[in-house]
Design a protein around this motif. Structure first.
Motif, PDB file in Angstrom:
ATOM      1  N   GLY A   1     -11.890  60.053  67.614  1.00  0.00           N
ATOM      2  CA  GLY A   1     -11.585  59.334  66.725  1.00  0.00           C
ATOM      3  C   GLY A   1     -10.216  59.714  65.793  1.00  0.00           C
ATOM      4  O   GLY A   1      -9.930  60.823  66.175  1.00  0.00           O
ATOM      5  N   TRP A   2      -9.609  58.654  65.167  1.00  0.00           N
ATOM      6  CA  TRP A   2      -8.267  58.796  64.601  1.00  0.00           C
ATOM      7  C   TRP A   2      -8.166  57.780  63.594  1.00  0.00           C
ATOM      8  O   TRP A   2      -9.093  56.844  63.352  1.00  0.00           O
ATOM      9  CB  TRP A   2      -7.153  58.891  65.639  1.00  0.00           C
ATOM     10  CG  TRP A   2      -7.130  57.560  66.329  1.00  0.00           C
ATOM     11  CD1 TRP A   2      -7.898  56.901  66.944  1.00  0.00           C
ATOM     12  CD2 TRP A   2      -5.869  56.433  66.025  1.00  0.00           C
ATOM     13  NE1 TRP A   2      -7.561  55.439  67.419  1.00  0.00           N
ATOM     14  CE2 TRP A   2      -6.404  55.346  66.794  1.00  0.00           C
ATOM     15  CE3 TRP A   2      -4.805  56.410  65.338  1.00  0.00           C
ATOM     16  CZ2 TRP A   2      -5.579  54.169  66.917  1.00  0.00           C
ATOM     17  CZ3 TRP A   2      -4.288  55.230  65.257  1.00  0.00           C
ATOM     18  CH2 TRP A   2      -4.499  54.157  66.045  1.00  0.00           C
ATOM     19  N   SER A   3      -6.999  57.988  62.610  1.00  0.00           N
ATOM     20  CA  SER A   3      -6.743  56.962  61.538  1.00  0.00           C
ATOM     21  C   SER A   3      -5.416  56.136  61.945  1.00  0.00           C
ATOM     22  O   SER A   3      -4.517  57.107  62.198  1.00  0.00           O
ATOM     23  CB  SER A   3      -6.809  57.578  60.139  1.00  0.00           C
ATOM     24  OG  SER A   3      -7.956  58.313  59.957  1.00  0.00           O
ATOM     25  N   ASP A   4      -5.323  54.923  61.599  1.00  0.00           N
ATOM     26  CA  ASP A   4      -3.943  54.371  61.788  1.00  0.00           C
ATOM     27  C   ASP A   4      -3.220  54.405  60.557  1.00  0.00           C
ATOM     28  O   ASP A   4      -3.593  55.061  59.502  1.00  0.00           O
ATOM     29  CB  ASP A   4      -4.399  52.913  62.138  1.00  0.00           C
ATOM     30  CG  ASP A   4      -4.988  52.239  61.213  1.00  0.00           C
ATOM     31  OD1 ASP A   4      -5.432  52.689  60.146  1.00  0.00           O
ATOM     32  OD2 ASP A   4      -5.078  50.931  61.390  1.00  0.00           O
ATOM     33  N   ILE A   5      -2.122  53.802  60.526  1.00  0.00           N
ATOM     34  CA  ILE A   5      -1.307  53.868  59.338  1.00  0.00           C
ATOM     35  C   ILE A   5      -1.712  53.242  58.105  1.00  0.00           C
ATOM     36  O   ILE A   5      -1.300  53.591  57.033  1.00  0.00           O
ATOM     37  CB  ILE A   5       0.338  53.265  59.686  1.00  0.00           C
ATOM     38  CG1 ILE A   5      -0.006  51.771  59.991  1.00  0.00           C
ATOM     39  CG2 ILE A   5       1.069  53.941  60.671  1.00  0.00           C
ATOM     40  CD1 ILE A   5       1.347  50.971  60.313  1.00  0.00           C
ATOM     41  N   ARG A   6      -2.874  52.545  58.096  1.00  0.00           N
ATOM     42  CA  ARG A   6      -3.394  51.817  57.092  1.00  0.00           C
ATOM     43  C   ARG A   6      -4.608  52.664  56.658  1.00  0.00           C
ATOM     44  O   ARG A   6      -5.573  52.300  56.088  1.00  0.00           O
ATOM     45  CB  ARG A   6      -3.940  50.207  57.392  1.00  0.00           C
ATOM     46  CG  ARG A   6      -2.581  49.425  57.982  1.00  0.00           C
ATOM     47  CD  ARG A   6      -3.057  48.332  57.971  1.00  0.00           C
ATOM     48  NE  ARG A   6      -3.728  47.388  57.102  1.00  0.00           N
ATOM     49  CZ  ARG A   6      -4.606  46.096  57.361  1.00  0.00           C
ATOM     50  NH1 ARG A   6      -4.101  45.659  58.231  1.00  0.00           N
ATOM     51  NH2 ARG A   6      -5.333  45.860  56.251  1.00  0.00           N
ATOM     52  N   ARG A   7      -4.822  53.833  57.159  1.00  0.00           N
ATOM     53  CA  ARG A   7      -5.901  54.748  57.053  1.00  0.00           C
ATOM     54  C   ARG A   7      -7.274  54.031  57.424  1.00  0.00           C
ATOM     55  O   ARG A   7      -8.236  54.382  56.764  1.00  0.00           O
ATOM     56  CB  ARG A   7      -5.954  55.145  55.608  1.00  0.00           C
ATOM     57  CG  ARG A   7      -4.438  55.784  55.021  1.00  0.00           C
ATOM     58  CD  ARG A   7      -4.207  57.053  55.882  1.00  0.00           C
ATOM     59  NE  ARG A   7      -5.175  58.080  55.543  1.00  0.00           N
ATOM     60  CZ  ARG A   7      -5.301  59.035  56.009  1.00  0.00           C
ATOM     61  NH1 ARG A   7      -4.534  59.576  57.047  1.00  0.00           N
ATOM     62  NH2 ARG A   7      -6.084  60.243  55.890  1.00  0.00           N
ATOM     63  N   ARG A   8      -7.475  53.376  58.428  1.00  0.00           N
ATOM     64  CA  ARG A   8      -8.585  52.951  58.828  1.00  0.00           C
ATOM     65  C   ARG A   8      -9.012  53.860  60.013  1.00  0.00           C
ATOM     66  O   ARG A   8      -8.490  54.220  61.032  1.00  0.00           O
ATOM     67  CB  ARG A   8      -8.298  51.615  59.359  1.00  0.00           C
ATOM     68  CG  ARG A   8      -8.054  50.456  58.395  1.00  0.00           C
ATOM     69  CD  ARG A   8      -8.034  49.028  59.066  1.00  0.00           C
ATOM     70  NE  ARG A   8      -6.959  48.991  60.151  1.00  0.00           N
ATOM     71  CZ  ARG A   8      -6.523  48.151  60.866  1.00  0.00           C
ATOM     72  NH1 ARG A   8      -7.222  46.860  60.652  1.00  0.00           N
ATOM     73  NH2 ARG A   8      -5.639  48.130  61.908  1.00  0.00           N
ATOM     74  N   HIS A   9     -10.160  54.242  59.974  1.00  0.00           N
ATOM     75  CA  HIS A   9     -10.989  54.958  60.998  1.00  0.00           C
ATOM     76  C   HIS A   9     -11.434  54.275  62.274  1.00  0.00           C
ATOM     77  O   HIS A   9     -11.907  53.397  62.212  1.00  0.00           O
ATOM     78  CB  HIS A   9     -12.332  55.702  60.438  1.00  0.00           C
ATOM     79  CG  HIS A   9     -12.855  56.964  61.090  1.00  0.00           C
ATOM     80  ND1 HIS A   9     -12.022  58.197  61.576  1.00  0.00           N
ATOM     81  CD2 HIS A   9     -13.730  57.046  62.150  1.00  0.00           C
ATOM     82  CE1 HIS A   9     -12.483  58.882  62.468  1.00  0.00           C
ATOM     83  NE2 HIS A   9     -13.695  58.165  62.635  1.00  0.00           N
ATOM     84  N   ILE A  10     -10.792  54.812  63.353  1.00  0.00           N
ATOM     85  CA  ILE A  10     -10.922  53.933  64.380  1.00  0.00           C
ATOM     86  C   ILE A  10     -11.352  55.041  65.682  1.00  0.00           C
ATOM     87  O   ILE A  10     -10.853  56.233  65.574  1.00  0.00           O
ATOM     88  CB  ILE A  10      -9.635  53.353  64.946  1.00  0.00           C
ATOM     89  CG1 ILE A  10      -9.344  52.327  64.033  1.00  0.00           C
ATOM     90  CG2 ILE A  10      -9.812  52.743  66.512  1.00  0.00           C
ATOM     91  CD1 ILE A  10      -7.670  51.645  64.357  1.00  0.00           C
TER      92      ILE A  10
END
Length: 526
Positions: A238-247
């Protein structure tokens, strides 16, 4: 000797019309025999003066006899006509050469009835006719012109590429990639096109993405076919993109290669990332790849991932859940950083780095004394404690020069408590001795971390690497026995959590393969 411009015999013309002095260059000092005036020009101006034409910055001779003036004018006109004829011949030969290049495929296809012997004989017999010689000279001249034009086009293309990179704010490293070289080569092979400007925006954001996906699917077919022979591992993180969405990413790894399967967006309202939630997505990935092709599922060591591993092993008895070795070794770094005698060292190192990097005056003084930068503190980077302490110890001399610099006391923050604390710690020899004693232990762990974090099948090396890491730490002589036992106890506790039967079987397989290979070598040697 002949004049390049008018093709008139210069020496004959000079000796009969004027007296000259000077070197053999184009410009000469000469005196007209008729009017007695002195000039310093080329032969072209001499002709215009003696012929009575004048112009181009020189006057016409008023004393020259009319018959001589008419004769010079007549010869000059003939020379100009010859120049124009040669230019037309050169242009015609250039067009003929282009037509020959265009018709070359058809000609080569039409030579099927000619024997190789006839072709070789025709090639060996030279054509000595004047027309062929002129065409060869014209083709040679055209080739030189083409080379010059090609260099000019390349120079103009380089300028446009540089402007595009600067205006679009592209990274300079993009020109080092193979993709960039392939693109430039493909564009160069297109040639001159006035109505073609590359990729269309609508196609790029629509149809081309679909075509590229299909092309990638074709490239991945060998990897997917190899899964039936070698098996694979399902990787999830899991990680977070530049828009702070958890993916959550799901990938498939085998000894042939790794490819991305899908990404799960977990940022919607009401979504809880539980073990059951992760299990459903991992289960669909296993079914897509084929349960008979999956050997293990690898995730990090969070509680929800551990719950997902239990569900996987109950649903698929042949599939093993394995904690991520890289993540476990990184947690080992954090465990060592929390020891009572290590935590003050890490805290002081962070204060020194934070003060130097966030104070632009101190950073300027440090950079004037050091060629290396201090490593930025990043808790999400694997093994950041090792990188921070190693670079800090390498910069010890530069830091000492920084705090004793006369500009240090002139800083606005020089008299603050934090600046005084940093100055005291940099001058503290015990602080640097503690770092020096700790680095060999961290280096042993870092070596194992680098190996398990690289791409490739390293499952069979985990057991051996961990044992070698334990032996390396046990042989470190810079730590006392009590501190060394503290570190080794943390290493053992992490191995109890990390170790799985699959590590032992993989290590045994590698060891057995090496024994068989050594046995074959001995047999061949005997």
């Amino acid at each position: 000797m002949t004049c390049i411009t008018c093709n008139i015999p210069i020496l004959c013309l000079i000796h009969t019309l004027a007296n000259t002095t000077g070197s053999g260059s184009g410009t000469r000092r000469w005196v007209c025999k008729y009017c007695g005036k002195t000039f310093c020009t080329t032969t072209t101006w001499l002709i215009r003066h003696v012929s009575g034409l004048g112009g181009m910055g020189i006057g016409a001779c008023s004393e020259v006899p009319p018959n001589i003036a008419e004769g010079v004018q007549k010869e000059h006109n003939i020379a100009q006509a010859n120049i124009a004829a040669r230019r037309r011949e050169l242009a015609t030969s250039s067009l003929e050469m282009l037509e020959e290049i265009e018709m070359e495929p058809s000609r080569t296809s039409g030579k099927r009835g000619v024997s190789q012997r006839d072709e070789s004989e025709s090639e060996t017999i030279p054509d000595l006719s004047p027309t062929s010689q002129r065409s060869r000279q014209a083709s040679l001249h055209t080739s030189f012109i083409d080379v010059g034009l090609q260099k000019q086009r390349q120079k103009a293309a380089k300028v446009e590429i540089e402007r595009c990179i600067l205006e679009c704010n592209l990274s300079f490293n993009v020109v080092r990639t193979d993709a960039w070289k392939r693109m430039v080569k493909a564009i160069a092979q297109v040639g001159q096109c006035d109505d073609w400007y590359g990729v269309d925006y609508t196609r790029l954001r629509g149809l081309m993405l679909i075509e590229e996906k299909e092309r990638i699917e074709v490239l991945m077919q060998p990897i997917k076919l190899g899964l039936q022979t070698y098996g694979c591992s399902i990787l999830s993180d899991g990680w977070s993109d530049i828009r702070r969405r958890h993916i959550i990413n799901i990938m498939v790894s085998s000894c042939i290669g790794i490819y991305f399967l899908r990404a799960v967006d977990c940022s919607s309202v009401g979504t809880r990332i539980t073990g059951e939630f992760i299990f459903e997505h991992i289960k669909s990935a296993i079914e897509e790849v084929g349960r008979e092709n999956v050997v293990q599922v690898i995730t990090d060591n969070a509680s929800n991932c551990k719950r997902m591993g239990e569900l996987i092993e109950s649903e698929y008895p042949s599939i093993v859940w394995t904690p991520c070795t890289t993540h476990c070794i990184d947690l080992l770094f954090e465990d060592i950083g929390k020891l009572p005698w290590v935590e003050p060292i890490i805290s002081d190192a962070k204060q020194i780095i934070t003060f130097i990097r966030k104070n632009h005056h101190a950073l300027s003084i440090f950079r004037s004394n050091s060629e290396k930068e201090l490593v930025r503190i990043s808790d999400t980077r694997f093994g950041y404690i090792f990188y921070v302490l190693t670079r800090l110890y390498e910069s010890m001399h530069s830091l000492r020069l920084t705090i004793i610099d006369t500009r240090w006391n002139a800083m606005p923050m020089a008299q603050s408590e934090r600046a005084k604390y940093v100055q005291c710690k940099v001058l503290d020899m015990d602080f640097w001795a503690e770092i020096q004693n700790l680095i060999p232990v961290l280096k042993c762990i870092h070596i194992a971390l680098r190996v398990v974090d690289m791409e490739g099948s390293t499952l069979g090396l985990v057991y051996h690497l961990y044992r070698h890491m334990q032996q390396g730490i046990a042989h470190v002589s810079t730590l006392s026995s009590s501190r060394k036992s503290d570190v080794l106890s943390l290493v053992d506790s992490r191995w109890e959590f990390l170790s799985c039967p699959i590590h032992g079987f993989a290590a045994l397989y590698i060891h057995t393969s090496r024994v068989l290979i050594c046995g074959q070598k001995l047999v061949f040697a005997t």
